[in-house]
Write a protein that holds these residues in place. Structure first.
Motif, PDB file in Angstrom:
ATOM      1  N   TYR A   1       2.481   9.596  -5.456  1.00 56.56           N
ATOM      2  CA  TYR A   1       2.950  10.852  -4.857  1.00 56.56           C
ATOM      3  C   TYR A   1       4.183  11.378  -5.604  1.00 56.56           C
ATOM      4  N   ILE A   2       5.115  10.506  -5.898  1.00 52.00           N
ATOM      5  CA  ILE A   2       6.331  10.900  -6.617  1.00 52.00           C
ATOM      6  C   ILE A   2       5.977  11.383  -8.021  1.00 52.00           C
ATOM      7  N   ARG A   3       5.112  10.653  -8.699  1.00 49.99           N
ATOM      8  CA  ARG A   3       4.715  11.035 -10.059  1.00 49.99           C
ATOM      9  C   ARG A   3       4.052  12.409 -10.070  1.00 49.99           C
ATOM     10  N   ALA A   4       3.188  12.676  -9.090  1.00 47.25           N
ATOM     11  CA  ALA A   4       2.531  13.978  -9.000  1.00 47.25           C
ATOM     12  C   ALA A   4       3.553  15.082  -8.756  1.00 47.25           C
TER      13      ALA A   4
ATOM     14  N   LYS B   1       0.839  -1.210   0.000  1.00 49.61           N
ATOM     15  CA  LYS B   1       0.000   0.000   0.000  1.00 49.61           C
ATOM     16  C   LYS B   1       0.867   1.250   0.000  1.00 49.61           C
ATOM     17  N   MET B   2       1.892   1.270   0.838  1.00 48.44           N
ATOM     18  CA  MET B   2       2.761   2.440   0.903  1.00 48.44           C
ATOM     19  C   MET B   2       3.437   2.656  -0.442  1.00 48.44           C
ATOM     20  N   GLN B   3       3.819   1.582  -1.068  1.00 48.20           N
ATOM     21  CA  GLN B   3       4.468   1.653  -2.367  1.00 48.20           C
ATOM     22  C   GLN B   3       3.536   2.278  -3.411  1.00 48.20           C
ATOM     23  N   ALA B   4       2.284   1.847  -3.423  1.00 51.96           N
ATOM     24  CA  ALA B   4       1.316   2.367  -4.388  1.00 51.96           C
ATOM     25  C   ALA B   4       1.076   3.861  -4.175  1.00 51.96           C
ATOM     26  N   VAL B   5       0.894   4.248  -2.925  1.00 52.91           N
ATOM     27  CA  VAL B   5       0.644   5.657  -2.613  1.00 52.91           C
ATOM     28  C   VAL B   5       1.885   6.490  -2.924  1.00 52.91           C
ATOM     29  N   TYR B   6       3.024   6.013  -2.492  1.00 53.31           N
ATOM     30  CA  TYR B   6       4.270   6.765  -2.677  1.00 53.31           C
ATOM     31  C   TYR B   6       4.612   6.918  -4.159  1.00 53.31           C
ATOM     32  N   TRP B   7       4.347   5.884  -4.947  1.00 52.51           N
ATOM     33  CA  TRP B   7       4.618   5.963  -6.390  1.00 52.51           C
ATOM     34  C   TRP B   7       3.775   7.081  -7.021  1.00 52.51           C
TER      35      TRP B   7
ATOM     36  N   LEU C   1      13.236  -0.832   5.329  1.00 54.66           N
ATOM     37  CA  LEU C   1      11.905  -0.905   4.716  1.00 54.66           C
ATOM     38  C   LEU C   1      11.786   0.064   3.550  1.00 54.66           C
ATOM     39  N   MET C   2      12.297   1.274   3.745  1.00 50.67           N
ATOM     40  CA  MET C   2      12.245   2.281   2.685  1.00 50.67           C
ATOM     41  C   MET C   2      13.038   1.796   1.475  1.00 50.67           C
ATOM     42  N   GLN C   3      14.185   1.224   1.712  1.00 47.09           N
ATOM     43  CA  GLN C   3      15.017   0.717   0.618  1.00 47.09           C
ATOM     44  C   GLN C   3      14.319  -0.420  -0.115  1.00 47.09           C
ATOM     45  N   GLU C   4      13.706  -1.315   0.655  1.00 52.49           N
ATOM     46  CA  GLU C   4      12.972  -2.428   0.051  1.00 52.49           C
ATOM     47  C   GLU C   4      11.830  -1.911  -0.819  1.00 52.49           C
ATOM     48  N   MET C   5      11.122  -0.908  -0.324  1.00 55.08           N
ATOM     49  CA  MET C   5      10.014  -0.323  -1.071  1.00 55.08           C
ATOM     50  C   MET C   5      10.508   0.313  -2.369  1.00 55.08           C
ATOM     51  N   ILE C   6      11.554   1.090  -2.285  1.00 50.27           N
ATOM     52  CA  ILE C   6      12.079   1.778  -3.460  1.00 50.27           C
ATOM     53  C   ILE C   6      12.666   0.786  -4.458  1.00 50.27           C
ATOM     54  N   ASP C   7      13.392  -0.197  -3.978  1.00 44.91           N
ATOM     55  CA  ASP C   7      13.954  -1.217  -4.867  1.00 44.91           C
ATOM     56  C   ASP C   7      12.858  -1.934  -5.644  1.00 44.91           C
ATOM     57  N   THR C   8      11.785  -2.287  -4.955  1.00 45.36           N
ATOM     58  CA  THR C   8      10.672  -2.969  -5.615  1.00 45.36           C
ATOM     59  C   THR C   8      10.019  -2.049  -6.645  1.00 45.36           C
ATOM     60  N   MET C   9       9.875  -0.780  -6.317  1.00 42.27           N
ATOM     61  CA  MET C   9       9.293   0.185  -7.266  1.00 42.27           C
ATOM     62  C   MET C   9      10.161   0.278  -8.523  1.00 42.27           C
ATOM     63  N   ILE C  10      11.445   0.309  -8.345  1.00 44.97           N
ATOM     64  CA  ILE C  10      12.369   0.408  -9.481  1.00 44.97           C
ATOM     65  C   ILE C  10      12.275  -0.831 -10.356  1.00 44.97           C
TER      66      ILE C  10
ATOM     67  N   ASN D   1       1.079  30.295 -16.399  1.00 39.29           N
ATOM     68  CA  ASN D   1      -0.295  30.548 -15.978  1.00 39.29           C
ATOM     69  C   ASN D   1      -0.719  29.693 -14.784  1.00 39.29           C
ATOM     70  N   ARG D   2       0.136  28.789 -14.369  1.00 43.06           N
ATOM     71  CA  ARG D   2      -0.217  27.883 -13.275  1.00 43.06           C
ATOM     72  C   ARG D   2       0.828  27.922 -12.175  1.00 43.06           C
ATOM     73  N   ASN D   3       0.374  27.732 -10.956  1.00 45.56           N
ATOM     74  CA  ASN D   3       1.251  27.710  -9.793  1.00 45.56           C
ATOM     75  C   ASN D   3       1.593  26.253  -9.473  1.00 45.56           C
ATOM     76  N   ALA D   4       2.857  25.898  -9.591  1.00 43.70           N
ATOM     77  CA  ALA D   4       3.287  24.507  -9.401  1.00 43.70           C
ATOM     78  C   ALA D   4       2.977  24.002  -7.999  1.00 43.70           C
ATOM     79  N   ASN D   5       3.199  24.831  -6.984  1.00 46.45           N
ATOM     80  CA  ASN D   5       2.931  24.393  -5.605  1.00 46.45           C
ATOM     81  C   ASN D   5       1.447  24.123  -5.395  1.00 46.45           C
ATOM     82  N   ARG D   6       0.605  25.009  -5.893  1.00 47.54           N
ATOM     83  CA  ARG D   6      -0.838  24.838  -5.750  1.00 47.54           C
ATOM     84  C   ARG D   6      -1.306  23.578  -6.501  1.00 47.54           C
ATOM     85  N   GLU D   7      -0.783  23.388  -7.695  1.00 44.49           N
ATOM     86  CA  GLU D   7      -1.146  22.210  -8.485  1.00 44.49           C
ATOM     87  C   GLU D   7      -0.673  20.921  -7.810  1.00 44.49           C
ATOM     88  N   ASN D   8       0.512  20.970  -7.216  1.00 47.96           N
ATOM     89  CA  ASN D   8       1.048  19.805  -6.509  1.00 47.96           C
ATOM     90  C   ASN D   8       0.146  19.435  -5.332  1.00 47.96           C
TER      91      ASN D   8
END
Length: 134
Positions: free
Chosen positions: A41-44, A33-39, A95-104, A57-64
């Motif tokens: 989040y990173i893409r956004a 679940k964390m992987q799905a949400v974080y992926w 755990l963070m490394q495992e999550m990121i490695d799997t995402m990659i 014409n757009r504010n990047a922070n507001r859009e983010n």
């Protein structure tokens, strides 16, 4: 004798449980679940900071922030839950490394599948062109 068998069984179970998939405490998202949400989040974040930032014409922070809210709704979580979980994973580097490695690895597989599809399409187009030219 019976005590030593019980002790042996207990030790084997303890070892198996400690070697099983990483466990997280109650209230913390499991790795998937964390992987799905974080992926998402990173893409956004990348979209807002690389694409929208160049649009005057757009504010990047507001859009983010809007994109993040949509992600939280999509995954049925709150902003607070996400950041609580994010902090947990940051404080548990393995755990963070495992999550990121799997995402990659997953992304690399997707890229490879897309390359194979493109190669097949290119091959089919070349065959059609070759037939047409004959």
């Amino acid at each position: 004798m019976k005590t030593s068998i019980k002790l042996s069984i207990f030790l084997v179970l303890a070892v198996l449980m400690s070697c099983s998939k990483s466990k997280v405490p109650k209230g913390i998202f499991d790795l998937e679940k964390m992987q799905a949400v974080y992926w998402d989040y990173i893409r956004a974040d990348v979209y807002a900071n690389e694409i929208i930032r160049n649009d005057t014409n757009r504010n990047a922070n507001r859009e983010n922030i809007k994109l993040q809210q949509r992600i939280f709704i999509l995954h049925k979580i709150t902003k607070e839950e996400f950041y609580k979980n994010y902090d947990y994973y940051l404080n548990h580097p393995s755990l963070m490394q495992e999550m990121i490695d799997t995402m990659i690895v997953r992304q690399q597989k997707k890229i490879e599948i897309l390359r194979e599809k493109k190669a097949k399409a290119d091959s089919a187009a070349l065959k059609l062109l070759d037939k047409t030219l004959k």
